[in-house]
Design a protein around this motif. Structure first.
Motif, PDB file in Angstrom:
ATOM      1  N   ALA A   2       1.144  -0.824   0.250  1.00  0.00           N
ATOM      2  CA  ALA A   2       0.205  -0.075  -0.191  1.00  0.00           C
ATOM      3  C   ALA A   2       0.719   1.742  -0.066  1.00  0.00           C
ATOM      4  O   ALA A   2       1.027   2.595  -0.652  1.00  0.00           O
ATOM      5  N   ARG A   3       1.810   1.291   0.323  1.00  0.00           N
ATOM      6  CA  ARG A   3       2.702   2.197   0.503  1.00  0.00           C
ATOM      7  C   ARG A   3       3.864   2.696  -0.717  1.00  0.00           C
ATOM      8  O   ARG A   3       3.405   3.337  -1.031  1.00  0.00           O
ATOM      9  N   ARG A   4       3.764   1.707  -1.368  1.00  0.00           N
ATOM     10  CA  ARG A   4       4.082   1.856  -2.377  1.00  0.00           C
ATOM     11  C   ARG A   4       3.413   2.723  -4.231  1.00  0.00           C
ATOM     12  O   ARG A   4       3.715   3.300  -4.458  1.00  0.00           O
ATOM     13  N   THR A   5       2.330   1.873  -3.869  1.00  0.00           N
ATOM     14  CA  THR A   5       1.118   2.250  -3.993  1.00  0.00           C
ATOM     15  C   THR A   5       0.568   3.677  -4.194  1.00  0.00           C
ATOM     16  O   THR A   5       0.864   4.977  -5.023  1.00  0.00           O
ATOM     17  N   ARG A   6       0.916   3.893  -3.108  1.00  0.00           N
ATOM     18  CA  ARG A   6       0.384   5.568  -2.408  1.00  0.00           C
ATOM     19  C   ARG A   6       1.612   6.011  -2.729  1.00  0.00           C
ATOM     20  O   ARG A   6       1.877   7.668  -3.613  1.00  0.00           O
ATOM     21  N   THR A   7       3.293   5.788  -3.346  1.00  0.00           N
ATOM     22  CA  THR A   7       4.197   6.477  -3.792  1.00  0.00           C
ATOM     23  C   THR A   7       3.986   7.000  -4.536  1.00  0.00           C
ATOM     24  O   THR A   7       4.261   8.137  -5.058  1.00  0.00           O
ATOM     25  N   ARG A   8       3.800   5.563  -5.291  1.00  0.00           N
ATOM     26  CA  ARG A   8       3.560   5.750  -7.135  1.00  0.00           C
ATOM     27  C   ARG A   8       2.448   7.629  -7.335  1.00  0.00           C
ATOM     28  O   ARG A   8       2.714   7.582  -8.540  1.00  0.00           O
ATOM     29  N   HIS A   9       1.717   7.137  -6.784  1.00  0.00           N
ATOM     30  CA  HIS A   9      -0.099   7.871  -6.480  1.00  0.00           C
ATOM     31  C   HIS A   9       0.439   9.303  -7.077  1.00  0.00           C
ATOM     32  O   HIS A   9       0.205  10.735  -7.464  1.00  0.00           O
ATOM     33  N   LEU A  10       1.924   9.505  -5.490  1.00  0.00           N
ATOM     34  CA  LEU A  10       2.015  11.088  -5.216  1.00  0.00           C
ATOM     35  C   LEU A  10       2.649  11.481  -6.063  1.00  0.00           C
ATOM     36  O   LEU A  10       2.996  12.540  -6.452  1.00  0.00           O
ATOM     37  N   ILE A  11       3.844  10.479  -6.946  1.00  0.00           N
ATOM     38  CA  ILE A  11       4.431  10.629  -7.559  1.00  0.00           C
ATOM     39  C   ILE A  11       3.730  11.145  -8.980  1.00  0.00           C
ATOM     40  O   ILE A  11       4.228  12.433  -9.921  1.00  0.00           O
ATOM     41  N   GLU A  12       3.226  10.358  -9.151  1.00  0.00           N
ATOM     42  CA  GLU A  12       2.366  11.130 -10.693  1.00  0.00           C
ATOM     43  C   GLU A  12       1.764  12.252 -10.072  1.00  0.00           C
ATOM     44  O   GLU A  12       1.316  12.637 -11.363  1.00  0.00           O
TER      45      GLU A  12
END
Length: 74
Positions: A2-12
Motif C-alpha cells: 500500500a505504501r508503494r502504491t501511495r508513493t507512486r500515486h504521489l509521484i504521478e
C-alpha cells in the motif's frame, strides 16, 4: 504494498503539476504552488463544484488526447 502504491500515486500527481507548467510558473516555490492549489480547491467548493470539476476534466482530457496524438505522430 500500500505504501508503494501511495508513493507512486504521489509521484504521478507531482508529474501532473510539472506537466501543467505550474512548477516553472511558480519558479519552483512550494508556498506559491500550495497557495495556488488551495485557491483551486476553494474555487471548486465555492462555485458550482460539479460544473467546475467537469470543465477541468474536459480540459485535462483534451490535453491528454492532444499529447497522445502528438506522440503518435513523432
Amino acid at each position: 504494498m500500500a505504501r508503494r502504491t501511495r508513493t507512486r500515486h504521489l509521484i504521478e500527481l507531482g508529474g501532473l503539476v510539472q506537466k501543467a507548467g505550474l512548477v516553472d510558473l511558480a519558479d519552483d516555490d512550494h508556498a506559491t504552488l500550495y497557495g495556488a492549489m488551495l485557491e483551486l480547491a476553494a474555487k471548486a467548493r465555492d462555485e458550482n463544484a460539479g460544473d467546475v470539476l467537469a470543465l477541468w476534466k474536459r480540459r485535462g482530457k483534451r490535453a491528454f488526447d492532444a499529447e497522445a496524438e502528438g506522440a503518435g505522430n513523432g
